[in-house]
Design a protein around this motif. Structure first.
Motif, mmCIF file in Angstrom:
data_model
loop_
_atom_site.group_PDB
_atom_site.id
_atom_site.type_symbol
_atom_site.label_atom_id
_atom_site.label_comp_id
_atom_site.label_asym_id
_atom_site.label_seq_id
_atom_site.Cartn_x
_atom_site.Cartn_y
_atom_site.Cartn_z
ATOM 1 N N GLY A 1 -3.756 -3.407 -16.007
ATOM 2 C CA GLY A 1 -4.529 -2.435 -15.225
ATOM 3 C C GLY A 1 -4.188 -1.072 -15.746
ATOM 4 N N PRO A 2 -5.100 -0.071 -15.355
ATOM 5 C CA PRO A 2 -4.873 1.458 -15.677
ATOM 6 C C PRO A 2 -3.479 1.874 -15.147
ATOM 7 N N SER A 3 -3.097 3.000 -15.440
ATOM 8 C CA SER A 3 -2.153 3.981 -15.060
ATOM 9 C C SER A 3 -2.389 4.124 -13.561
ATOM 10 N N GLY A 4 -1.246 3.850 -12.745
ATOM 11 C CA GLY A 4 -1.424 4.028 -11.164
ATOM 12 C C GLY A 4 -1.972 2.913 -10.650
ATOM 13 N N SER A 5 -2.154 1.870 -11.358
ATOM 14 C CA SER A 5 -2.882 0.392 -10.554
ATOM 15 C C SER A 5 -1.827 -0.495 -9.920
ATOM 16 N N GLY A 6 -0.594 -0.082 -10.161
ATOM 17 C CA GLY A 6 0.424 -0.927 -9.529
ATOM 18 C C GLY A 6 1.404 -1.912 -10.415
ATOM 19 N N LYS A 7 1.165 -1.882 -11.640
ATOM 20 C CA LYS A 7 2.130 -2.928 -12.415
ATOM 21 C C LYS A 7 3.566 -2.615 -12.209
ATOM 22 N N THR A 8 4.116 -1.369 -12.211
ATOM 23 C CA THR A 8 5.645 -1.107 -12.045
ATOM 24 C C THR A 8 5.893 -1.475 -10.463
ATOM 25 N N THR A 9 5.046 -1.218 -9.673
ATOM 26 C CA THR A 9 5.016 -1.600 -8.238
ATOM 27 C C THR A 9 5.387 -3.267 -8.031
ATOM 28 N N LEU A 10 4.744 -3.952 -8.876
ATOM 29 C CA LEU A 10 4.660 -5.370 -8.617
ATOM 30 C C LEU A 10 5.888 -5.713 -9.239
ATOM 31 N N THR B 1 0.759 -0.988 -0.020
ATOM 32 C CA THR B 1 -0.173 -0.004 0.044
ATOM 33 C C THR B 1 0.865 1.049 -0.122
ATOM 34 N N TYR B 2 0.524 2.280 -0.628
ATOM 35 C CA TYR B 2 1.043 3.520 -0.457
ATOM 36 C C TYR B 2 -0.209 4.586 0.124
ATOM 37 N N GLY B 3 0.125 4.980 1.027
ATOM 38 C CA GLY B 3 -0.819 6.014 1.939
ATOM 39 C C GLY B 3 -2.217 5.572 2.113
ATOM 40 N N PHE C 1 13.114 -1.345 -17.816
ATOM 41 C CA PHE C 1 12.237 -0.266 -16.884
ATOM 42 C C PHE C 1 11.244 0.419 -17.870
ATOM 43 N N GLN C 2 10.409 1.028 -17.089
ATOM 44 C CA GLN C 2 9.368 1.726 -17.645
ATOM 45 C C GLN C 2 9.956 2.973 -18.703
ATOM 46 N N GLU C 3 10.902 3.491 -17.991
ATOM 47 C CA GLU C 3 11.858 4.594 -18.605
ATOM 48 C C GLU C 3 13.171 3.748 -19.191
ATOM 49 N N ALA D 1 -4.463 0.273 -1.030
ATOM 50 C CA ALA D 1 -3.854 -0.538 -1.578
ATOM 51 C C ALA D 1 -3.646 -0.710 -2.959
ATOM 52 N N CYS D 2 -2.531 -0.858 -3.386
ATOM 53 C CA CYS D 2 -2.102 -0.930 -4.640
ATOM 54 C C CYS D 2 -2.111 -2.126 -5.166
ATOM 55 N N ILE D 3 -1.520 -3.085 -4.338
ATOM 56 C CA ILE D 3 -1.428 -4.668 -4.643
ATOM 57 C C ILE D 3 -1.905 -5.336 -3.449
ATOM 58 N N LEU E 1 13.165 -4.206 -5.205
ATOM 59 C CA LEU E 1 13.529 -2.787 -4.975
ATOM 60 C C LEU E 1 12.376 -2.332 -4.139
ATOM 61 N N GLU E 2 11.265 -2.874 -3.706
ATOM 62 C CA GLU E 2 10.205 -2.760 -2.767
ATOM 63 C C GLU E 2 9.881 -3.878 -1.715
ATOM 64 N N LYS E 3 9.473 -3.573 -0.716
ATOM 65 C CA LYS E 3 9.146 -4.650 0.186
ATOM 66 C C LYS E 3 7.800 -4.602 0.393
HETATM 67 P P1 ADP Z 1 1.476 1.735 -13.004
HETATM 68 O O1 ADP Z 1 2.703 0.929 -13.197
HETATM 69 O O2 ADP Z 1 0.326 0.632 -12.796
HETATM 70 O O3 ADP Z 1 1.290 2.715 -13.577
HETATM 71 P P2 ADP Z 1 2.517 2.201 -10.298
HETATM 72 O O4 ADP Z 1 3.130 0.913 -9.607
HETATM 73 O O5 ADP Z 1 3.576 3.073 -10.802
HETATM 74 O O6 ADP Z 1 1.339 1.863 -11.292
HETATM 75 O O7 ADP Z 1 2.090 2.967 -9.044
HETATM 76 C C1 ADP Z 1 0.759 2.207 -8.321
HETATM 77 C C2 ADP Z 1 0.487 3.517 -7.494
HETATM 78 O O8 ADP Z 1 1.406 3.399 -6.231
HETATM 79 C C3 ADP Z 1 0.287 4.905 -7.951
HETATM 80 O O9 ADP Z 1 -0.750 5.543 -7.225
HETATM 81 C C4 ADP Z 1 1.702 5.656 -7.381
HETATM 82 O O10 ADP Z 1 1.384 7.126 -7.250
HETATM 83 C C5 ADP Z 1 1.913 4.896 -6.280
HETATM 84 N N1 ADP Z 1 3.297 4.866 -5.967
HETATM 85 C C6 ADP Z 1 4.439 4.113 -6.851
HETATM 86 N N2 ADP Z 1 5.404 4.266 -6.000
HETATM 87 C C7 ADP Z 1 5.240 5.021 -4.862
HETATM 88 C C8 ADP Z 1 6.328 5.565 -4.002
HETATM 89 N N3 ADP Z 1 7.458 5.044 -4.125
HETATM 90 N N4 ADP Z 1 5.735 6.249 -3.088
HETATM 91 C C9 ADP Z 1 4.528 6.799 -3.020
HETATM 92 N N5 ADP Z 1 3.504 6.054 -3.865
HETATM 93 C C10 ADP Z 1 4.026 5.377 -4.686
#
Ligand code: ADP
Ligand code: MG
Length: 189
Positions: free
Chosen positions: A34-43, A10-12, A69-71, A15-17, A50-52
């Motif tokens: 999933g849509p932008s911001g849904s947590g794909k990169t986070t997964l 979760t962020y803030g 990477f996405q970039e 729950a993103c995942i 890189l994340e716990k």
């Molecule tokens: P996607 O790749 O699907 O676009 P992300 O995994 O980049 O989604 O982000 C998922 C959610 O987590 C978004 O709301 C993003 O703002 C938030 N988020 C990602 N990384 C961080 C971080 N390091 N700190 C706070 N929020 C983050």
């Protein structure tokens, strides 16, 4: 084999995942969408360490990762072969250069990557992720900025280069190949 057991991140407070369980088996092709911001990169970042996770377990069994990477994260002033050499520690420039023509046009081979198109840069980043043998490849929107024909060619390249390893790609729904072993659908809830 890589295993996620009931992983939550979760962020803030959002729950993103949420309680995701997933097994990545050798030779399997997997997609997360999933849509932008849904947590794909986070997964992908969770799997590469890189994340716990907030809760749950990620068991990688000593896997090593080829990552796109996405970039693009390329060295702008260097050509494609030097980008492979410097990022991957390949000693021979000719060996690095030989990996490129399959995805990169001849006239782009010797230019600094900063002078190339977005699609060409994306394809160089893909080669950089795939060229060394790894047990798992994590590819974040590998076809972004590619036209349909280059995307199809890039997918064939990924399949061949994966050489029996697992591949997990973050993709738009429309780009998901028909034969993936599992699609993970994330949403913003
Ligand atoms: P996607 O790749 O699907 O676009 P992300 O995994 O980049 O989604 O982000 C998922 C959610 O987590 C978004 O709301 C993003 O703002 C938030 N988020 C990602 N990384 C961080 C971080 N390091 N700190 C706070 N929020 C983050
Ligand atoms: Mg992303």
């Amino acid at each position: 084999m890589i295993e996620l057991r009931s992983v939550t991140k979760t962020y803030g407070g959002a729950a993103c995942i949420h309680k995701l369980s997933l097994t990545l088996e050798p030779g399997g092709l997997y997609c997360v969408t999933g849509p932008s911001g849904s947590g794909k990169t986070t997964l992908l970042r969770l799997i590469m360490g890189l994340e716990k996770p907030d809760s749950g377990e990620i068991i990688t069994n000593g896997a090593d990762f080829g990552v796109m990477f996405q970039e693009d994260r390329l060295l702008e002033g260097f050509d494609a072969a030097d980008n492979l050499r410097l990022a991957l520690g390949i000693k021979s420039r000719p060996a690095a250069r030989r990996e490129l023509p399959e995805l990169l046009e001849e006239d782009a081979l010797d230019k600094p990557v900063g002078k190339l198109s977005g699609g060409q840069r994306r394809r160089i980043a893909l080669v950089r992720a795939m060229v060394l043998r790894r047990s798992c490849y994590l590819l974040d929107e590998p076809f972004a900025g590619l036209d349909a024909e280059s995307a199809a060619r890039a997918l064939e390249y990924i399949r061949r280069m994966a050489r029996g390893s697992a591949v997990l790609m973050a993709l738009h729904e429309k780009d998901i190949p028909a034969d993936v072993r599992r699609v993970i659908r994330l949403n913003n809830q």
